[in-house]
Motif scaffolding. Structure first.
Motif, PDB file in Angstrom:
ATOM      1  N   THR A 194       3.126 -45.594 -20.043  1.00 25.88           N
ATOM      2  CA  THR A 194       2.266 -45.813 -21.194  1.00 25.88           C
ATOM      3  C   THR A 194       1.630 -44.478 -21.551  1.00 25.88           C
ATOM      4  O   THR A 194       1.192 -43.740 -20.668  1.00 25.88           O
ATOM      5  CB  THR A 194       1.167 -46.848 -20.862  1.00 25.88           C
ATOM      6  OG1 THR A 194       1.819 -48.053 -20.434  1.00 25.88           O
ATOM      7  CG2 THR A 194       0.308 -47.158 -22.063  1.00 25.88           C
ATOM      8  N   GLU A 195       1.623 -44.167 -22.838  1.00 23.21           N
ATOM      9  CA  GLU A 195       1.085 -42.894 -23.313  1.00 23.21           C
ATOM     10  C   GLU A 195       1.771 -41.711 -22.612  1.00 23.21           C
ATOM     11  O   GLU A 195       1.119 -40.772 -22.159  1.00 23.21           O
ATOM     12  CB  GLU A 195      -0.430 -42.827 -23.124  1.00 23.21           C
ATOM     13  CG  GLU A 195      -1.193 -43.849 -23.941  1.00 23.21           C
ATOM     14  CD  GLU A 195      -1.084 -43.627 -25.437  1.00 23.21           C
ATOM     15  OE1 GLU A 195      -1.227 -42.476 -25.888  1.00 23.21           O
ATOM     16  OE2 GLU A 195      -0.848 -44.606 -26.163  1.00 23.21           O
ATOM     17  N   LEU A 196       3.088 -41.784 -22.534  1.00 19.78           N
ATOM     18  CA  LEU A 196       3.871 -40.731 -21.895  1.00 19.78           C
ATOM     19  C   LEU A 196       3.871 -39.480 -22.766  1.00 19.78           C
ATOM     20  O   LEU A 196       4.252 -39.524 -23.929  1.00 19.78           O
ATOM     21  CB  LEU A 196       5.316 -41.203 -21.686  1.00 19.78           C
ATOM     22  CG  LEU A 196       6.297 -40.149 -21.172  1.00 19.78           C
ATOM     23  CD1 LEU A 196       5.918 -39.712 -19.754  1.00 19.78           C
ATOM     24  CD2 LEU A 196       7.719 -40.695 -21.209  1.00 19.78           C
ATOM     25  N   ARG A 197       3.440 -38.379 -22.195  1.00 17.02           N
ATOM     26  CA  ARG A 197       3.459 -37.093 -22.897  1.00 17.02           C
ATOM     27  C   ARG A 197       4.735 -36.363 -22.500  1.00 17.02           C
ATOM     28  O   ARG A 197       4.970 -36.112 -21.336  1.00 17.02           O
ATOM     29  CB  ARG A 197       2.242 -36.260 -22.523  1.00 17.02           C
ATOM     30  CG  ARG A 197       2.202 -34.910 -23.245  1.00 17.02           C
ATOM     31  CD  ARG A 197       0.984 -34.095 -22.855  1.00 17.02           C
ATOM     32  NE  ARG A 197      -0.255 -34.618 -23.374  1.00 17.02           N
ATOM     33  CZ  ARG A 197      -0.725 -34.390 -24.602  1.00 17.02           C
ATOM     34  NH1 ARG A 197      -0.030 -33.666 -25.440  1.00 17.02           N
ATOM     35  NH2 ARG A 197      -1.879 -34.880 -24.996  1.00 17.02           N
ATOM     36  N   LEU A 198       5.550 -36.064 -23.528  1.00 17.45           N
ATOM     37  CA  LEU A 198       6.826 -35.374 -23.321  1.00 17.45           C
ATOM     38  C   LEU A 198       6.838 -34.073 -24.096  1.00 17.45           C
ATOM     39  O   LEU A 198       6.436 -34.033 -25.249  1.00 17.45           O
ATOM     40  CB  LEU A 198       7.965 -36.227 -23.883  1.00 17.45           C
ATOM     41  CG  LEU A 198       8.759 -37.110 -22.972  1.00 17.45           C
ATOM     42  CD1 LEU A 198       9.805 -37.855 -23.769  1.00 17.45           C
ATOM     43  CD2 LEU A 198       9.389 -36.353 -21.858  1.00 17.45           C
ATOM     44  N   ALA A 237      12.694 -27.784 -27.372  1.00 17.89           N
ATOM     45  CA  ALA A 237      12.384 -27.179 -28.672  1.00 17.89           C
ATOM     46  C   ALA A 237      10.875 -27.017 -28.869  1.00 17.89           C
ATOM     47  O   ALA A 237      10.416 -26.718 -29.968  1.00 17.89           O
ATOM     48  CB  ALA A 237      12.971 -28.017 -29.797  1.00 17.89           C
ATOM     49  N   ARG A 238      10.116 -27.251 -27.801  1.00 22.80           N
ATOM     50  CA  ARG A 238       8.658 -27.091 -27.789  1.00 22.80           C
ATOM     51  C   ARG A 238       7.908 -28.118 -28.634  1.00 22.80           C
ATOM     52  O   ARG A 238       6.784 -27.889 -29.053  1.00 22.80           O
ATOM     53  CB  ARG A 238       8.248 -25.677 -28.193  1.00 22.80           C
ATOM     54  CG  ARG A 238       8.807 -24.626 -27.266  1.00 22.80           C
ATOM     55  CD  ARG A 238       8.319 -23.242 -27.621  1.00 22.80           C
ATOM     56  NE  ARG A 238       8.198 -22.488 -26.387  1.00 22.80           N
ATOM     57  CZ  ARG A 238       7.052 -22.165 -25.816  1.00 22.80           C
ATOM     58  NH1 ARG A 238       5.925 -22.508 -26.333  1.00 22.80           N
ATOM     59  NH2 ARG A 238       7.034 -21.486 -24.694  1.00 22.80           N
ATOM     60  N   ALA A 239       8.545 -29.254 -28.873  1.00 17.40           N
ATOM     61  CA  ALA A 239       7.853 -30.356 -29.535  1.00 17.40           C
ATOM     62  C   ALA A 239       7.169 -31.188 -28.450  1.00 17.40           C
ATOM     63  O   ALA A 239       7.705 -31.346 -27.352  1.00 17.40           O
ATOM     64  CB  ALA A 239       8.838 -31.218 -30.315  1.00 17.40           C
ATOM     65  N   THR A 240       5.997 -31.684 -28.754  1.00 15.03           N
ATOM     66  CA  THR A 240       5.281 -32.554 -27.829  1.00 15.03           C
ATOM     67  C   THR A 240       5.173 -33.934 -28.448  1.00 15.03           C
ATOM     68  O   THR A 240       4.754 -34.071 -29.598  1.00 15.03           O
ATOM     69  CB  THR A 240       3.876 -32.009 -27.517  1.00 15.03           C
ATOM     70  OG1 THR A 240       4.013 -30.711 -26.928  1.00 15.03           O
ATOM     71  CG2 THR A 240       3.130 -32.915 -26.558  1.00 15.03           C
ATOM     72  N   TYR A 241       5.570 -34.940 -27.691  1.00 21.06           N
ATOM     73  CA  TYR A 241       5.511 -36.330 -28.141  1.00 21.06           C
ATOM     74  C   TYR A 241       4.640 -37.118 -27.180  1.00 21.06           C
ATOM     75  O   TYR A 241       4.634 -36.854 -25.979  1.00 21.06           O
ATOM     76  CB  TYR A 241       6.896 -36.965 -28.166  1.00 21.06           C
ATOM     77  CG  TYR A 241       7.907 -36.258 -29.023  1.00 21.06           C
ATOM     78  CD1 TYR A 241       7.615 -35.890 -30.333  1.00 21.06           C
ATOM     79  CD2 TYR A 241       9.169 -35.963 -28.536  1.00 21.06           C
ATOM     80  CE1 TYR A 241       8.547 -35.247 -31.126  1.00 21.06           C
ATOM     81  CE2 TYR A 241      10.112 -35.321 -29.325  1.00 21.06           C
ATOM     82  CZ  TYR A 241       9.798 -34.965 -30.615  1.00 21.06           C
ATOM     83  OH  TYR A 241      10.725 -34.339 -31.391  1.00 21.06           O
ATOM     84  N   ILE A 242       3.945 -38.088 -27.715  1.00 21.95           N
ATOM     85  CA  ILE A 242       3.222 -39.048 -26.879  1.00 21.95           C
ATOM     86  C   ILE A 242       3.785 -40.418 -27.216  1.00 21.95           C
ATOM     87  O   ILE A 242       3.609 -40.920 -28.327  1.00 21.95           O
ATOM     88  CB  ILE A 242       1.702 -38.983 -27.105  1.00 21.95           C
ATOM     89  CG1 ILE A 242       1.202 -37.582 -26.767  1.00 21.95           C
ATOM     90  CG2 ILE A 242       1.001 -40.049 -26.258  1.00 21.95           C
ATOM     91  CD1 ILE A 242      -0.256 -37.358 -27.071  1.00 21.95           C
ATOM     92  N   ILE A 243       4.489 -40.986 -26.245  1.00 20.74           N
ATOM     93  CA  ILE A 243       5.189 -42.255 -26.441  1.00 20.74           C
ATOM     94  C   ILE A 243       4.296 -43.378 -25.942  1.00 20.74           C
ATOM     95  O   ILE A 243       3.888 -43.390 -24.776  1.00 20.74           O
ATOM     96  CB  ILE A 243       6.536 -42.236 -25.702  1.00 20.74           C
ATOM     97  CG1 ILE A 243       7.401 -41.081 -26.261  1.00 20.74           C
ATOM     98  CG2 ILE A 243       7.240 -43.573 -25.826  1.00 20.74           C
ATOM     99  CD1 ILE A 243       8.669 -40.824 -25.483  1.00 20.74           C
ATOM    100  N   ASP A 244       4.008 -44.341 -26.837  1.00 18.91           N
ATOM    101  CA  ASP A 244       3.098 -45.432 -26.492  1.00 18.91           C
ATOM    102  C   ASP A 244       3.566 -46.194 -25.254  1.00 18.91           C
ATOM    103  O   ASP A 244       2.792 -46.425 -24.337  1.00 18.91           O
ATOM    104  CB  ASP A 244       2.947 -46.404 -27.657  1.00 18.91           C
ATOM    105  CG  ASP A 244       2.170 -45.830 -28.817  1.00 18.91           C
ATOM    106  OD1 ASP A 244       1.596 -44.727 -28.697  1.00 18.91           O
ATOM    107  OD2 ASP A 244       2.127 -46.481 -29.878  1.00 18.91           O
TER     108      ASP A 244
END
Length: 126
Positions: free
Chosen positions: A43-47, A51-58
């Motif tokens: 939950t709220e996984l920070r990836l 390519a230096r993009a940051t995602y936060i997956i619910d």
């Protein structure tokens, strides 16, 4: 909510909306499925991608068949008609974002859950 910046005059209504969304989720079979115990659930996984993009997956998890899911929770409310049209528009709006998350995580199954509406949209990554 107050610590998150919700003004005092809006606290009561905000608390009621959050409580209703939670109650909807727990009363909804799909909501319970999404929150249930899952393999590799996060939950709220920070990836951070190469390519230096940051995602936060619910929410992400592996289901019983081994498929990886990426799920985004949307707190949208819809008053008035054409709920299905609204949900289709929201899916089209957020599909590119979820597709990026899925590519970064190696997932194929995508979903949007609307707890305020107890509604679900799912599709597979292109």
């Amino acid at each position: 909510l107050e610590r998150r910046g919700v003004p005092a005059r809006e606290l009561k209504a905000s608390v009621e909306r959050v409580a209703a969304a939670l109650a909807n989720t727990l009363a909804d079979e799909r909501g319970r499925w999404l929150l249930g115990p899952r393999k590799e659930a996060t939950t709220e996984l920070r990836l951070r991608t190469a390519a230096r993009a940051t995602y936060i997956i619910d929410r992400s998890f592996r289901d019983d068949s081994g498929a990886v899911w990426v799920v985004d929770w949307k707190t949208s409310y819809r008053e008035g008609g054409d709920l299905e049209g609204f949900l289709a528009n929201e899916q089209a709006r957020y599909a590119p974002q979820l597709e990026r998350y899925a590519a970064a995580l190696g997932a194929r199954n995508l979903g949007l859950y609307f707890p305020a509406l107890a509604r679900w949209r799912e599709w597979q990554k292109k």
